[in-house]
Design an enzyme around this catalytic site. Structure first.
Site, mmCIF file in Angstrom:
data_model
loop_
_atom_site.group_PDB
_atom_site.id
_atom_site.type_symbol
_atom_site.label_atom_id
_atom_site.label_comp_id
_atom_site.label_asym_id
_atom_site.label_seq_id
_atom_site.Cartn_x
_atom_site.Cartn_y
_atom_site.Cartn_z
ATOM 1 N N ASN A 1 0.839 -1.197 0.000
ATOM 2 C CA ASN A 1 0.000 0.000 0.000
ATOM 3 C C ASN A 1 0.874 1.248 0.000
ATOM 4 O O ASN A 1 2.096 1.148 0.002
ATOM 5 C CB ASN A 1 -0.960 -0.014 1.197
ATOM 6 C CG ASN A 1 -0.190 -0.080 2.498
ATOM 7 O OD1 ASN A 1 0.593 0.800 2.824
ATOM 8 N ND2 ASN A 1 -0.391 -1.180 3.231
ATOM 9 N N PHE B 1 -4.349 2.906 14.850
ATOM 10 C CA PHE B 1 -4.629 3.956 13.863
ATOM 11 C C PHE B 1 -5.758 3.477 12.969
ATOM 12 O O PHE B 1 -5.911 2.276 12.751
ATOM 13 C CB PHE B 1 -3.380 4.242 13.013
ATOM 14 C CG PHE B 1 -2.459 5.243 13.640
ATOM 15 C CD1 PHE B 1 -1.671 4.886 14.719
ATOM 16 C CD2 PHE B 1 -2.385 6.537 13.158
ATOM 17 C CE1 PHE B 1 -0.830 5.810 15.320
ATOM 18 C CE2 PHE B 1 -1.541 7.464 13.743
ATOM 19 C CZ PHE B 1 -0.759 7.104 14.826
#
Ligand code: C5P
Length: 404
Positions: free
Chosen positions: A210, A323
């Protein structure tokens, strides 16, 4: 001195004979890795020309509050937000008086009012002016507001007198500036931070990954070191230098990150999972490069281990912070994730243009069980320091609840 590496510093120069020493300071700060912008008052330009500072800093020097050119380059508000620290060297008696009254009649005093970053001043003036009750009152007033006062020293002065009011030397000012970032709010605690993406191999050449740059996790790890914690960073493949962090473990895949985290976790007090761990990996990794001529119609994926979920589920789990990068319904998705993964805190960001993944800036909303706080768009370094402050508060609160 790692604490100044990458720090954004506005060096404010006011009118005084010691203004020439600010020129040395620019070189020293840059040598220590700081990123500098210079703001001069009109009086300062009579002692040293803006050109000198421009040459030394390789950046335009700001002198005007209302200037069409600089307004488009970086306005007073942008400069105030940009800075990690505002350092005023030298600070004249006149500037100190204006600052004590909160005047905003020129660029430098306006920036000082518009910033939420620390401000430090290095006074420099004749000893009678320094000892004058008016100056002493002004100094007391601004130091009560949390402004750092660096010096002055006692000694021989440019005017031929002897006494207090002599500006400290640039080397001492640099040391003081670096120490401002050392908060020590997490002294004695052991932190584990994960950062960056993971890579999940498909064949010996190709992988799934990613766009995470790792910048947020690295900034959090550095901020934790500055907070006095003993920090271990487990990092996926990134292009970053770890600043001030002694223990960095490099991994590639989610499985490796999982193994590494589990190996370290037993001695950890706070776990911050900032890594963008790949959620899926290929069920089978081809031993040979898959040929273009082969007909590959599907790639069968399986889930990677959820590292954070495993850590929060451990008996005697550390304080866990996750997160959440979301493209929609930020608040509800983040809170749901916090409860599902049984976290103490979650830092959520809306992924979009100019912020979040693969960007220098970000904005976060931080949730914990009994509250939340919004941290507006700013540099990831500044955001990380703010996040560490919130983590320290909640961690200490949880610990004091445990002991009572
Ligand atoms: O569920 P989601 O991937 O959105 O959760 C994000 C949080 O979970 C992040 O803190 C991330 O580091 C962590 N995570 C993990 N292991 C995974 C996937 C995500 O630790 N396999």
């Amino acid at each position: 001195m790692y604490r100044l590496v990458g720090k954004r510093i506005i060096l404010g120069v006011t009118g005084g004979i010691s203004a020439y020493k600010a020129a040395f300071l620019v070189r020293l700060l840059r040598k220590n890795g700081a990123d500098i912008r210079i703001v001069m008052t009109q009086n300062a330009t009579k002692f040293v020309t803006p050109l000198t500072f421009q040459a030394l800093s390789s950046k335009s020097v700001y002198t005007e509050l209302l200037d069409l050119d600089t307004e488009t380059a970086m306005s007073h508000i942008e400069l105030a937000r940009w800075a990690d620290l505002i350092l005023i060297v030298p600070a004249s008696a006149n500037f100190i008086a204006r600052y004590a009254f909160g005047l905003a009649e020129d660029l430098l005093s306006t920036i000082c009012l518009a910033t939420d970053s620390p401000v430090a001043i290095a006074p420099s003036m004749n000893q009678q002016m320094w000892l004058n009750v008016a100056t002493q009152d002004n100094i007391k007033k601004i130091s009560r507001r949390g402004i750092h006062i660096i010096g002055p020293a006692i000694g021989e002065q440019a005017c031929g007198e002897d006494g207090p009011g002599r500006m400290l030397e640039p080397e001492e000012i640099v040391k003081y500036a670096a120490n401002i970032f050392q908060t020590d709010i997490l002294t004695g605690s052991r932190l584990l931070v994960t950062a960056g993406p993971t890579r999940e191999a498909i064949d010996p050449i190709r992988f799934l990954s990613n766009r995470s740059s790792g910048r947020m996790g690295y900034a959090v790890a550095t901020a934790a070191v500055e907070a006095g914690a003993d920090v271990t960073l487990i990092s996926g493949p990134v292009n970053l230098q770890a600043i001030g962090i002694d223990k960095v473990i490099n991994v590639t895949s989610a499985a490796e990150m999982y193994e590494s985290v589990m190996h370290e976790i037993s001695s950890i007090d706070i776990f911050i999972s900032a890594a963008a761990v790949a959620d899926f990996r290929a069920q089978r990794i081809s031993e040979q490069k898959i040929k273009k001529s082969q007909d590959v119609n599907e790639l069968i994926l399986e889930k990677t281990p959820d590292i954070l979920f495993h850590v929060s589920g451990l008996h005697d789990a550390p304080f866990t912070v996750g997160f959440a990068a979301e493209t929609e319904d930020l608040e509800s998705n983040a809170q749901e994730k916090m409860f599902l993964k049984n976290l103490d805190m979650i830092a959520a960001n809306q992924v979009g243009e100019r912020k979040g993944i693969d960007s220098d800036e970000n904005a976060l909303t931080v949730f914990w069980k009994t509250g939340n706080e919004q941290l507006p768009l700013t540099s990831k370094n500044k955001l990380a320091r703010h996040l560490i402050k919130l983590i320290a508060q909640q961690y200490n609160e949880k610990n004091s609840n445990k002991t009572h």
